[in-house]
Design a protein around this motif. Structure first.
Motif, PDB file in Angstrom:
ATOM      1  N   SER A 152      31.136  60.286  60.039  1.00 30.07           N
ATOM      2  CA  SER A 152      29.752  60.736  59.889  1.00 30.07           C
ATOM      3  C   SER A 152      29.108  60.977  61.249  1.00 30.07           C
ATOM      4  O   SER A 152      28.393  61.972  61.453  1.00 30.07           O
ATOM      5  N   GLN A 153      29.356  60.088  62.179  1.00 30.27           N
ATOM      6  CA  GLN A 153      28.763  60.210  63.511  1.00 30.27           C
ATOM      7  C   GLN A 153      29.276  61.440  64.248  1.00 30.27           C
ATOM      8  O   GLN A 153      28.536  62.064  65.017  1.00 30.27           O
ATOM      9  N   GLU A 156      27.264  64.353  62.841  1.00 33.17           N
ATOM     10  CA  GLU A 156      25.888  64.279  63.329  1.00 33.17           C
ATOM     11  C   GLU A 156      25.799  64.684  64.801  1.00 33.17           C
ATOM     12  O   GLU A 156      24.875  65.404  65.215  1.00 33.17           O
ATOM     13  N   LEU A 168      17.709  70.303  61.564  1.00 33.35           N
ATOM     14  CA  LEU A 168      18.694  69.313  61.128  1.00 33.35           C
ATOM     15  C   LEU A 168      18.334  68.794  59.739  1.00 33.35           C
ATOM     16  O   LEU A 168      17.168  68.516  59.453  1.00 33.35           O
ATOM     17  N   ALA A 171      18.949  62.536  57.716  1.00 32.68           N
ATOM     18  CA  ALA A 171      19.967  61.710  58.385  1.00 32.68           C
ATOM     19  C   ALA A 171      21.089  61.272  57.442  1.00 32.68           C
ATOM     20  O   ALA A 171      22.217  61.041  57.877  1.00 32.68           O
ATOM     21  N   ALA A 174      25.190  63.574  56.535  1.00 31.29           N
ATOM     22  CA  ALA A 174      26.577  63.416  57.004  1.00 31.29           C
ATOM     23  C   ALA A 174      27.298  62.296  56.257  1.00 31.29           C
ATOM     24  O   ALA A 174      28.458  62.436  55.872  1.00 31.29           O
ATOM     25  N   TYR A 212      24.057  72.541  57.244  1.00 30.83           N
ATOM     26  CA  TYR A 212      23.708  72.729  58.654  1.00 30.83           C
ATOM     27  C   TYR A 212      23.549  74.204  59.037  1.00 30.83           C
ATOM     28  O   TYR A 212      22.705  74.537  59.878  1.00 30.83           O
TER      29      TYR A 212
END
Length: 239
Positions: A152-153, A156, A168, A171, A174, A212
């Motif tokens: 996920s990171q 992101e 974006l 949060a 992702a 995105y």
């Protein structure tokens, strides 16, 4: 005295010869440890975590019970060590693909392809880390969650480096996408269809980048990726 009917276990190619062999102690210890970890994947894949026993691991690895307990406390401990070893290999490969690419779409495509290819090429590891992890207890599941968080990171980070903050998505996006990919991969591996996973790259890529880059760009990308994958399928059919 009659010979025991029990069949002697032959030495596997990866096993060291018995007796004196002149090898450094550190090499022997590491070799034994790696054999044990490899055996965990094999046994877990064939029998499942719940049915797997220390005896199964000892027999498959060709080490003694004493050697096993010199390295690990028991079944859960050795499973967690094997899981960590495999996910380290996986993440190293995925991170390398991610860092070598440029831009959000390329980074997602290449890292996702590295992941799907690894799972397809390592069915025992896939069974152990994707399917059987769910039966291995809360600590194992927490480590699985951390692995998913790493994916996920990556998404992101790639998005934040390319898109304005105002564009974006939320949060949680992702994390949700990675969870969906996990379910797709889990179902294929569970059914013994892990080899099919690289063929899903175009569709999975579309799903990840859609929030995105938008519908139009994602659809165009999907068409291009499907065209790219067709020649491979044609060559396989000719062969």
């Amino acid at each position: 005295m009659p010979e025991s009917p029990r069949k002697k276990r032959q030495r596997e190619p990866h096993q060291l010869p018995a007796g004196r062999h002149g090898l450094p102690r550190s090499f022997v210890v590491e070799n034994q440890r790696q054999r044990i970890l490899a055996a965990v994947a094999d046994v877990c894949s064939s029998a499942g975590y719940v049915a797997m026993s220390v005896e199964d691991i000892v027999v498959t690895s060709g080490v003694s019970r004493r050697t096993f307990y010199d390295n690990f406390r028991g079944k859960e401990d050795v499973y967690l060590a094997a899981y960590d070893e495999v996910t380290k290999q996986l993440l190293t490969r995925v991170y390398a693909s991610y860092e070598a690419a440029d831009g959000l779409v390329a980074r997602v495509r290449d890292s996702l392809n590295a992941f799907l290819t690894f799972v397809a090429e390592e069915p025992a590891f896939a069974d152990m880390c994707i399917v059987e992890v769910m039966a291995a207890g809360p600590i194992a599941i927490e480590r699985r969650n951390r692995t998913m968080e790493a994916f996920s990171q990556m998404i992101e980070k790639a998005a934040a480096e390319e898109l304005p903050k105002a564009k974006l998505p939320p949060a949680l996006t992702a994390e949700t996408l990675v969870g969906g990919i996990y379910e797709v991969v889990y179902s294929r591996v569970l059914q013994g269809r892990g080899a099919e996973l690289p063929d899903l790259l175009p569709d999975l890529l579309f799903s990840v980048v859609l929030p995105y880059v938008g519908q139009e760009t994602a659809t165009s990308l999907l068409k291009n990726e499907r065209r790219r994958s067709k020649p491979k399928a044609g060559k396989q059919a000719e062969g």
